[in-house]
Write an enzyme that holds these catalytic residues in place. Structure first.
Site, mmCIF file in Angstrom:
data_model
loop_
_atom_site.group_PDB
_atom_site.id
_atom_site.type_symbol
_atom_site.label_atom_id
_atom_site.label_comp_id
_atom_site.label_asym_id
_atom_site.label_seq_id
_atom_site.Cartn_x
_atom_site.Cartn_y
_atom_site.Cartn_z
ATOM 1 N N LEU A 505 62.986 35.453 -39.745
ATOM 2 C CA LEU A 505 62.478 34.968 -41.207
ATOM 3 C C LEU A 505 62.947 33.642 -41.475
ATOM 4 O O LEU A 505 62.060 32.944 -42.022
ATOM 5 C CB LEU A 505 63.128 35.917 -42.027
ATOM 6 C CG LEU A 505 63.021 37.294 -42.485
ATOM 7 C CD1 LEU A 505 63.914 37.959 -43.356
ATOM 8 C CD2 LEU A 505 61.311 37.415 -42.775
ATOM 9 N N GLY A 506 63.758 33.046 -40.628
ATOM 10 C CA GLY A 506 64.142 31.709 -40.712
ATOM 11 C C GLY A 506 65.513 31.492 -40.649
ATOM 12 O O GLY A 506 66.129 32.469 -40.089
ATOM 13 N N ARG A 507 65.944 30.353 -40.912
ATOM 14 C CA ARG A 507 67.361 29.908 -40.431
ATOM 15 C C ARG A 507 68.027 29.433 -41.624
ATOM 16 O O ARG A 507 67.556 28.583 -42.174
ATOM 17 C CB ARG A 507 67.054 28.716 -39.483
ATOM 18 C CG ARG A 507 68.724 28.493 -38.882
ATOM 19 C CD ARG A 507 68.545 27.573 -37.437
ATOM 20 N NE ARG A 507 68.460 28.567 -36.410
ATOM 21 C CZ ARG A 507 69.156 29.157 -35.725
ATOM 22 N NH1 ARG A 507 70.348 29.217 -36.020
ATOM 23 N NH2 ARG A 507 68.773 29.898 -34.642
ATOM 24 N N GLY A 508 69.158 30.210 -41.989
ATOM 25 C CA GLY A 508 69.756 30.030 -43.309
ATOM 26 C C GLY A 508 71.031 29.105 -42.779
ATOM 27 O O GLY A 508 71.190 28.705 -41.585
ATOM 28 N N GLY A 511 73.174 30.989 -40.014
ATOM 29 C CA GLY A 511 72.524 31.561 -39.051
ATOM 30 C C GLY A 511 71.337 32.046 -39.305
ATOM 31 O O GLY A 511 70.842 31.994 -40.218
ATOM 32 N N PRO A 512 70.630 32.649 -38.170
ATOM 33 C CA PRO A 512 69.254 32.899 -38.291
ATOM 34 C C PRO A 512 69.264 34.273 -38.924
ATOM 35 O O PRO A 512 69.939 35.044 -39.017
ATOM 36 C CB PRO A 512 68.722 33.390 -36.746
ATOM 37 C CG PRO A 512 70.039 33.625 -36.079
ATOM 38 C CD PRO A 512 71.011 32.539 -36.822
ATOM 39 N N VAL A 513 68.035 34.471 -39.615
ATOM 40 C CA VAL A 513 67.783 35.588 -40.417
ATOM 41 C C VAL A 513 66.654 36.225 -40.068
ATOM 42 O O VAL A 513 65.512 35.808 -39.530
ATOM 43 C CB VAL A 513 67.598 35.253 -42.001
ATOM 44 C CG1 VAL A 513 67.669 36.497 -43.009
ATOM 45 C CG2 VAL A 513 68.458 34.291 -42.564
ATOM 46 N N LYS A 527 71.603 38.669 -41.375
ATOM 47 C CA LYS A 527 71.945 37.209 -41.009
ATOM 48 C C LYS A 527 72.933 37.414 -40.049
ATOM 49 O O LYS A 527 73.820 38.071 -40.206
ATOM 50 C CB LYS A 527 72.315 36.651 -42.320
ATOM 51 C CG LYS A 527 73.122 35.299 -42.188
ATOM 52 C CD LYS A 527 73.298 34.327 -43.287
ATOM 53 C CE LYS A 527 72.206 33.902 -43.768
ATOM 54 N NZ LYS A 527 72.395 32.542 -44.235
ATOM 55 N N ASP A 624 75.855 25.384 -51.357
ATOM 56 C CA ASP A 624 74.760 24.901 -50.804
ATOM 57 C C ASP A 624 73.744 25.407 -51.462
ATOM 58 O O ASP A 624 72.720 26.013 -50.933
ATOM 59 C CB ASP A 624 74.759 25.471 -49.073
ATOM 60 C CG ASP A 624 73.698 24.832 -48.386
ATOM 61 O OD1 ASP A 624 73.209 23.853 -48.821
ATOM 62 O OD2 ASP A 624 73.546 25.247 -47.307
#
Ligand code: NAG
Ligand code: NAG
Ligand code: NAG
Ligand code: NAG
Ligand code: NAG
Length: 813
Positions: A505-508, A511-513, A527, A624
């Site tokens: 889904l993306g990188r938070g 870490g990656p999700v 996550k 954040d």
């Protein structure tokens, strides 16, 4: 009877010079002689036999008779690998009696097919069939010799590895010496037929070095997950009989592939791409843990999130040397914590997801008929039997495999592997003690962390279950007494399809999700934390437990966590609409968000943040907050994500964490970016930036304006002081006239939030009040960080102050 009439061969005139003509044969008979420059091609012209030099620089050239894929070029078989020809005077003759011989210019034979035919052939011929098999046949349909029986470093579809017990013939691979020298190299891959047959990669002259791909479990080799992974692409075939044991594969679909044992001892699977290139599809061994018994007996090797291998004992075992040890060949490993007593008292404990131990000293049920229960009975009745398992895991499992002696070379897989039942001593009194040891050992070891955690929390349950089968199992999605669901790693792998990139889904921030779907259909976001703070399992769990208690409709709900070795994962509810940045920074999608929706988003974020700062039992500073961390549900309600993580996963850690914890450029207040000071007011600053972004559809960070060098904050401030605040929002938003005053109030509040000094900014409680009332607001002063230029180099200034920052992160109230 199939006859190949000689009229069938048609030499093709490929190259011609005044001296020689290079011929391309489709079949060779005793009348022909394949000279250097000539070729023999398969009928489909995919494969070709000819002379080839691997090193063009050598003088004279070392020539080899090779079989290759024409396009893309790849040599798959070499006749005279240890006997090169010097120069181009070699030729290949087929004798009338059916012998294939390779001669050099002096007519010395360098290689021959040495076919074992008992009587002379009648009409021998040589051809390449379309599977890439160089076939020396006789017109009586007899195969006199074939290259498939003499494998080099490559297995093609339909070729086999194995052993014939009657003829003692073996099919194995041997690596080349170097890429430019196909002579016999150091590595071999062969089936070891002591005990249950297993595929083993060895290095010559180094008995301690090996990689055991292991025994066949019906689907794949137990130690080669990569090679079983593409079983949608290939059919793997393994047969074992009293006569012969062999392994082969064929592609399921229209793909072209070859398996190569390369010069450095790695198996490489290549698949031909549509663009006609050889793509490396996978490699084995995959990591250091694959090497033989690198942790010793009853131990497993695990790869940490930092990619370093480490050893740990199986649950119920302790290090033989009494302390932690590193991987090494000949490592001592572990011993039973409670010795087995060889009586009825012993129990068998199931260890799922394992690479089966070395089967060199095993017994197996060759008819593959016994049930697991029979197998258990057989093992428990034999004192020296240390473990048992099914030989075939298909259809719920069948067949029986028993081990005698120490169990060597195991490893744990997350989404692969199978159940092994290990004999353990059992003593009621010692049980408590074991649990304690388990906890101490567990915190430093990587494997059984899941177990240990589970152990500590669900002790009662386990006590009950201990006599039975399953120790490590799905602990459940239901909330248990600790209020923290721990999800089984296997379930996560299944849910995310092995963390397939399709589900990425993306990188938070941490870490990656990945998206996933649990067995019960629930959609989740996983996550995968890239790095943990070195916390122990209990600390981590406590931390997560706190976060899990935070429940608010504007916070993403944490459903649970998953711990595997040093790897930690957080499982959240899945938000189908992605994150806010996906909408507001996209020209087209932004239009779906009218002011009603945007104000709902702004107010929602404010309430979520207020809850974190004040209303929850903990005081949490997000650190954040940004558009990417605000997720949207089906109805476009905002949900803040990644809260509470900063402390747990990096705040109080060394250098590496600083680049992860910094927060995000463009959202950070000056006191944080410059001095590392952090408080609830820093989140307020980030919130202010976010509000302006939602109103303008522009990012603060990449904001550009033709007239000036200011960032979004500076731009808004400039318009504000020039009394042109009405120009701040996107024009579309102003179409709803009744919204204008609301929008202007929002801008005003946002400017107050982004004040230079923390004390000038309102708290979130005031912000929520300001939104909810019409009361007059204080005048904003110039915001902090309003140009792009005066932002310092953030990461360097942060590294020194991260420690003091993180202390304020979560305080009990
Ligand atoms: C190889 O075959 C050619 C043509 O058939 C023949 O002239 C020659 O004598 C053969 N050479 C050897 C060494 O058998
Ligand atoms: C090619 O050779 C293999 C191995 O001998 C054999 O199984 C296969 O049937 C052959 N294919 C053709 C098209 O002759
Ligand atoms: C493998 O061995 C079996 C006997 O165990 C035999 O029937 C089969 O033909 C062999 N496979 C190949 C590809 O030779
Ligand atoms: C052998 O394969 C491994 C794994 O794919 C690769 O890293 C290595 O470079 C290869 N060695 C050579 C000499 O090609
Ligand atoms: C394991 O290796 C690490 C890093 O090489 C080393 O610092 C440590 O002392 C080793 N531990 C043992 C028990 O040998």
């Amino acid at each position: 009877m199939r006859k190949i009439p000689s009229m069938f061969w048609v030499p093709l005139f490929l190259l011609s010079s005044s001296f020689s003509v290079a011929l391309d044969y489709s079949v060779i008979t005793p009348r022909d002689s394949l000279k250097d420059g000539d070729t023999l091609s398969s009928t489909d012209h995919v494969f070709q036999l000819g002379f080839f030099s691997f090193d063009q620089d050598e003088q004279p050239q070392h020539r080899f008779l090779c079989l290759w894929y024409k396009q893309p070029f790849a040599v798959v078989w070499v006749a005279n690998r240890n006997n090169p020809l010097y120069g181009t005077s070699g030729f290949l003759n087929l004798s009338a009696g059916g012998d294939l011989q390779l001669f050099d210019g002096e007519h010395r034979a360098l290689w021959s097919s040495s076919s074992k035919a008992t009587k002379p052939a009648k009409n021998p011929y040589l051809k390449i069939n379309c599977t890439g098999n160089l076939l020396l046949g006789d017109d009586e349909e007899a195969v006199l010799w074939q290259s498939f029986d003499d494998p080099m470093n490559t297995i093609l579809a339909g070729m086999k590895l194995g052993k014939n017990f009657k003829t003692q013939q073996e099919w194995s691979l041997t690596s080349w010496k170097t890429l430019k020298d196909p002579s016999t190299g150091e590595y071999t891959l062969s089936l070891d037929t002591r005990g249950l047959p297993q595929l083993i990669l060895r290095k010559k002259g180094d008995p301690t070095y090996s990689y055991r791909l292991g025994s066949w479990n019906g689907l794949s080799f137990t130690g080669a997950p990569a090679m079983g992974r593409e079983n949608t692409l290939f059919n793997y075939k393994f047969t074992s009989s009293a006569q012969e044991v062999n392994y082969s594969w064929t592609p399921r679909r229209d793909i072209v592939s070859r398996l190569v044992l390369n010069t450095t001892g790695k198996l490489q699977r290549f698949i031909q791409s549509k663009q006609h290139e050889w793509n490396l599809a996978n490699t084995a061994p995959e990591d250091e843990c694959d090497y033989y018994s690198i942790c010793g007996a009853y131990a497993v090797c695990g790869i940490s999130s930092k990619n370093t291998p480490s050893c740990s004992c199986l649950q119920g075992f302790k290090p033989k040397s009494g302390r932690k040890w590193n991987i090494s060949r000949g490592a001592e490993g572990c011993v039973h914590e409670v010795p087995t007593k060889c009586g009825k008292k012993d129990i068998f404990v199931k260890f799922p997801g394992m690479k089966l131990p070395d089967t060199s000293w095993s017994w197996y049920d060759s008819r593959n008929a016994m049930t697991l229960e029979d197998c258990k009975v057989k093992c428990s009745s034999t004192c020296s039997c240390t473990a048992y398992a099914n030989t075939d895991i298909r259809k719920g499992g069948k067949g029986c495999l028993l081990w005698f002696g120490d169990l060597l070379d195991m490893r744990e897989y997350a989404s692969f592997g199978q159940d092994v039942y290990i004999r353990m001593g059992f003593a009621k009194k010692e049980f408590k003690g074991r649990e304690k040891v388990g906890m101490i050992v567990g915190s430093v070891m990587s494997i059984a962390v899941v177990l240990v955690a589970v152990f500590a929390c669900y002790r009662k349950k386990i006590m009950k279950r201990y006599h039975g089968e399953s120790l490590i199992k799905r602990v459940g999605e239901e909330n248990m007494d600790m209020g923290l669901p721990i999800l089984d790693i296997k379930a996560i792998y299944i849910a995310t399809d092995d963390f397939s990139y399709i589900n990425f889904l993306g990188r938070g921030g941490f870490g990656p999700v990945y998206k996933g779907r649990l067995e019960n259909g629930q959609e989740i976001a996983v996550k995968r934390l890239c790095e943990n703070s070195g916390q122990g399992v209990l600390e981590f769990k406590n931390e997560v437990k706190l976060i899990a208690k935070l429940q608010h409709r504007n916070l993403v709900r944490l459903l649970g966590c998953c711990i595997q070795g040093e790897e930690r994962m957080l499982i959240y509810e899945y938000m189908p609409n992605k994150s806010l940045d996906f909408f507001i920074f996209d020209e087209r999608r932004r239009r779906e968000l009218d002011w009603g929706k945007r104000s709902n988003i702004i107010y929602g974020i404010a309430r979520g943040l207020l809850y974190l700062h004040q209303d929850s039992r903990l005081r949490i500073i997000h650190r954040d907050l940004k558009a990417g961390n605000v997720l949207l549900d089906n109805d476009m309600n905002p949900k803040i994500s990644d809260f509470g993580l900063a402390k747990s996963f990096g705040g109080d850690q060394s250098e590496s964490s600083t680049n992860r914890v910094v927060g995000t450029y463009g959202y950070m207040p000056p006191e944080y970016a410059i001095d590392g000071h952090f408080s609830v007011k820093s989140d307020v600053f980030s919130f202010g930036v976010l509000v302006l972004e939602v109103i303008t559809g522009k990012t603060n960070r990449r904001f550009q304006h033709a007239d000036h060098d200011l960032n979004l904050l500076g731009h808004v401030w400039k318009l504000w002081v020039e009394d042109r605040a009405i120009e701040v929002p996107e024009e579309d938003l102003l179409e709803e006239t009744c919204a204008v005053s609301e929008i202007l109030r929002c801008i005003h509040v946002a400017l107050l939030c982004v004040q230079q000094k923390p004390e000038d900014r309102p708290t979130m409680a005031s912000v929520v009040l300001m939104f909810g009332s019409d009361g007059s607001l204080p005048d904003p002063k110039q915001p902090g960080f309003f140009t792009n230029r005066n932002v310092p180099d953030v990461s360097s200034s942060l590294s020194r102050s991260v420690n003091q920052v993180s202390i304020t992160m979560i305080q009990g109230r």
